[in-house]
Design a protein around this motif. Structure first.
Motif, short mmCIF file in Angstrom:
data_model
loop_
_atom_site.label_atom_id
_atom_site.label_comp_id
_atom_site.label_asym_id
_atom_site.label_seq_id
_atom_site.Cartn_x
_atom_site.Cartn_y
_atom_site.Cartn_z
N ASP A 157 54.78 -28.15 82.45
CA ASP A 157 55.92 -28.85 81.48
C ASP A 157 54.97 -30.16 81.61
OD1 ASP A 157 57.83 -30.44 80.73
OD2 ASP A 157 59.09 -30.46 82.42
N ASP A 158 54.26 -30.65 80.40
CA ASP A 158 54.35 -29.91 79.03
C ASP A 158 52.99 -29.81 78.72
OD1 ASP A 158 55.74 -28.75 76.93
OD2 ASP A 158 55.89 -30.78 75.88
N ARG A 159 52.01 -29.64 79.67
CA ARG A 159 50.61 -29.43 79.21
C ARG A 159 50.54 -28.30 78.42
NH1 ARG A 159 48.45 -33.20 82.99
NH2 ARG A 159 49.49 -34.92 82.83
N ILE A 160 51.17 -27.16 78.65
CA ILE A 160 51.17 -25.90 78.12
C ILE A 160 51.42 -26.09 76.67
CG2 ILE A 160 53.37 -24.55 78.30
CD1 ILE A 160 49.92 -23.14 79.07
N ALA A 161 52.14 -26.97 76.17
CA ALA A 161 52.73 -27.46 74.91
C ALA A 161 51.42 -28.01 74.32
CB ALA A 161 53.90 -27.94 74.70
N CYS A 162 50.82 -28.96 75.20
CA CYS A 162 49.51 -29.66 74.53
C CYS A 162 48.44 -28.82 74.30
CB CYS A 162 49.04 -30.75 75.69
SG CYS A 162 50.24 -31.87 76.01
N VAL A 163 48.43 -27.59 75.19
CA VAL A 163 47.43 -26.67 74.69
C VAL A 163 47.44 -26.01 73.61
CG1 VAL A 163 46.20 -24.43 75.77
CG2 VAL A 163 46.64 -26.33 77.29
N ILE A 164 49.02 -25.54 73.53
CA ILE A 164 49.43 -24.92 72.27
C ILE A 164 48.94 -25.65 70.72
CG2 ILE A 164 51.29 -24.15 71.01
CD1 ILE A 164 52.28 -22.83 73.48
N LEU A 165 49.33 -26.98 70.83
CA LEU A 165 49.24 -27.87 69.88
C LEU A 165 47.46 -28.11 69.52
CD1 LEU A 165 50.48 -29.50 67.68
CD2 LEU A 165 50.82 -31.32 69.14
N GLY A 222 57.35 -44.42 63.70
CA GLY A 222 56.14 -44.98 62.99
C GLY A 222 55.50 -44.02 61.55
N ILE A 223 55.86 -42.87 62.01
CA ILE A 223 55.20 -41.77 61.29
C ILE A 223 56.35 -41.54 60.10
CG2 ILE A 223 54.62 -39.54 60.95
CD1 ILE A 223 53.78 -39.53 63.92
N SER A 224 57.57 -41.42 60.40
CA SER A 224 58.55 -41.15 59.43
C SER A 224 58.39 -39.70 58.67
CB SER A 224 58.72 -42.37 58.24
OG SER A 224 59.87 -42.19 57.60
N PRO A 225 58.26 -38.60 59.54
CA PRO A 225 57.91 -37.47 58.97
C PRO A 225 59.12 -36.78 58.12
CG PRO A 225 58.62 -37.24 61.28
CD PRO A 225 58.50 -38.85 60.90
N ASP A 226 58.80 -35.79 57.61
CA ASP A 226 60.10 -34.96 56.56
C ASP A 226 60.78 -34.26 57.79
OD1 ASP A 226 59.59 -35.92 53.86
OD2 ASP A 226 57.46 -35.30 54.28
N LEU A 227 59.81 -33.70 58.59
CA LEU A 227 60.62 -32.74 59.49
C LEU A 227 59.77 -32.92 60.99
CD1 LEU A 227 60.14 -29.05 59.47
CD2 LEU A 227 59.11 -30.36 57.65
N GLY A 228 60.52 -32.74 62.16
CA GLY A 228 59.73 -32.69 63.33
C GLY A 228 60.03 -31.48 64.32
N ILE A 229 58.74 -31.02 64.67
CA ILE A 229 59.29 -30.08 65.69
C ILE A 229 58.57 -30.22 67.12
CG2 ILE A 229 58.30 -27.72 66.18
CD1 ILE A 229 58.69 -27.14 63.26
N ALA A 230 59.36 -30.37 68.17
CA ALA A 230 58.76 -30.48 69.31
C ALA A 230 58.43 -29.18 70.16
CB ALA A 230 59.75 -31.44 70.39
N ILE A 231 57.47 -29.23 70.98
CA ILE A 231 57.00 -27.95 71.71
C ILE A 231 57.22 -28.40 73.24
CG2 ILE A 231 55.02 -26.34 72.25
CD1 ILE A 231 53.89 -27.56 69.44
N ASP A 232 57.90 -27.71 73.92
CA ASP A 232 58.10 -28.03 75.36
C ASP A 232 58.20 -26.53 76.15
OD1 ASP A 232 58.68 -29.40 77.76
OD2 ASP A 232 59.45 -31.01 76.63
N VAL A 233 58.60 -26.67 77.44
CA VAL A 233 58.84 -25.73 78.17
C VAL A 233 60.45 -25.55 78.33
CG1 VAL A 233 56.84 -25.52 79.65
CG2 VAL A 233 59.04 -26.80 80.49
N THR A 234 61.07 -24.25 78.74
CA THR A 234 62.43 -24.20 78.86
C THR A 234 62.72 -23.35 80.17
OG1 THR A 234 64.62 -23.91 77.55
CG2 THR A 234 62.70 -22.06 77.42
N ARG A 235 63.81 -23.29 80.62
CA ARG A 235 64.34 -22.54 81.53
C ARG A 235 64.31 -20.93 81.31
NH1 ARG A 235 65.00 -25.71 85.70
NH2 ARG A 235 65.12 -28.03 85.32
N THR A 236 64.48 -20.38 82.24
CA THR A 236 64.83 -18.72 82.12
C THR A 236 65.82 -18.19 82.78
OG1 THR A 236 63.32 -18.09 83.87
CG2 THR A 236 61.96 -18.59 81.72
N GLY A 237 66.41 -17.03 82.60
CA GLY A 237 67.40 -16.44 83.40
C GLY A 237 67.06 -15.15 84.06
#
Ligand code: CO
Ligand code: ZN
Length: 337
Positions: free
Chosen positions: A162-170, A205-220
């Motif tokens: 959390d959340d370097r795995i998302a940094c790697v994906i990006l 600052g960027i004012s994007p048309d859309l935004g997507i976050a990449i993060d970790v999530t819990r599991t069951g």
């Protein structure tokens, strides 16, 4: 990719102290983007041109940590948490300061286990006196969890998944994308763990048309875990909600359509507690359509966060495919004529 994962998860970078990890990521993405900048909050913004609309991806590069609040006359340190920390997971663990000083966390005598709170804990850096301690650390210094990366084959364990795995994906998606359908703003954000702060100003600052976050999530999927329909190894998720946002329906549908069109396995995610950078992006300016892709992760905010390698591989595929597929959904719920 595993070599890159090890390098990125092991780097130091608690919230507000992201200089080292930012250096690592800058070096990785530089050859693959058209422009790189760092804003006042320390966000690393890598831009790859390709289309008319702007899409912002957010992967936070900060990690949880502890901040020194007091040093007693015997050289023991007291601390305040940087991000969400449970005392249950800290005892016996080691932390490391930016200058390399390592300490072990232990606890005062407790009447009962329920008395275990963060202010009963201290850090021992091997000093006998306050003066000795001050040679190594000072009030306000921040330490990260000190634990090495382990490769179990299918499963990987480390601090700061959390959340370097998302940094790697990006990073990997920026390397792989060949025909971007957008101007891609890949933002490695700061201070997520203390309230989605970096993403908030980056989105403004960027004012994007859309935004997507990449993060970790819990599991069951662990013994007697909370009910949650997310498991390791069944693909990255398309989020529906967390505590910071209700994902914009058109963005969620778009993410699912892209996954289906490319044959990428994914799971739907409803996260009961916890927020993401998308929550800050969505509430920027007049509102920005936002969604989240998560990597399922066990034992979040501990020294041993576990993920499934296959989910990372599929996560790279999904983010790359999103970069190459134009969003044609509604940018607003309320279409006026
Ligand atoms: Co976190
Ligand atoms: Zn996170």
């Amino acid at each position: 990719m595993k070599e890159l994962i090890k390098k990125v998860v092991e780097a130091y970078g608690p919230a507000g102290n992201e200089a080292k990890i930012r250096e690592v990521i800058t070096e990785e993405v530089s050859p693959y983007v058209d422009e790189i900048k760092v804003d006042a909050l320390g966000n690393l913004i890598a831009v790859k041109r390709g289309g008319e609309k702007k899409i912002m991806f957010a992967a936070h590069m900060d990690e949880i940590g502890v901040m020194v609040t007091h040093i007693d006359k015997h050289g023991f340190l007291r601390f305040y948490p940087v991000g969400g920390l449970s005392p249950l997971t800290l005892i016996g663990n080691r932390v490391i300061f930016e200058n390399g000083t390592v300490g072990v966390i232990s606890n005062e005598k407790l009447e009962a286990q329920k008395d275990l709170t963060l202010n009963k804990l201290f850090i021992d850096i091997g000093a006998d006196t306050k003066e000795q301690a001050l040679e190594k650390v000072n009030i306000g210094d921040v330490a990260a969890i000190n634990r090495e990366y382990v490769d179990l084959g299918k499963r990987l364990i480390s601090k700061a998944m959390d959340d370097r795995i998302a940094c790697v994906i990006l990073i990997e998606a920026l390397k792989k994308v060949t025909k971007p359908a957008y101007d891609i703003y890949a933002v490695f954000t700061t201070q997520e763990e203390v309230g989605l702060r970096g993403a908030r100003v980056a989105a403004y600052g960027i004012s994007p048309d859309l935004g997507i976050a990449i993060d970790v999530t819990r599991t069951g999927d662990t013994p007697e875990s909370a009910t949650m329909d997310v498991s390791l190894g069944k693909g990255p998720t398309v989020k529906i909600r967390d505590s910071s946002l209700l994902c914009t329906p058109s963005v969620r549908r778009y993410m699912e359509d892209v996954a289906k069109a490319n044959g990428i396995e994914y799971q739907l995610e409803v996260l009961e507690a916890g927020g993401t950078d998308a929550g800050a992006i969505q509430l920027t300016k007049g509102g920005i359509p936002a969604g989240v892709m998560s990597v399922p992760c066990r034992y979040i905010h501990t020294a041993s966060e576990m993920i499934d390698y296959n989910d990372v591989v599929n996560g790279v595929k999904l983010i790359t495919a999103i970069m190459e597929t134009e969003f044609t959904g509604a940018l607003s719920h309320y279409i006026t004529t």
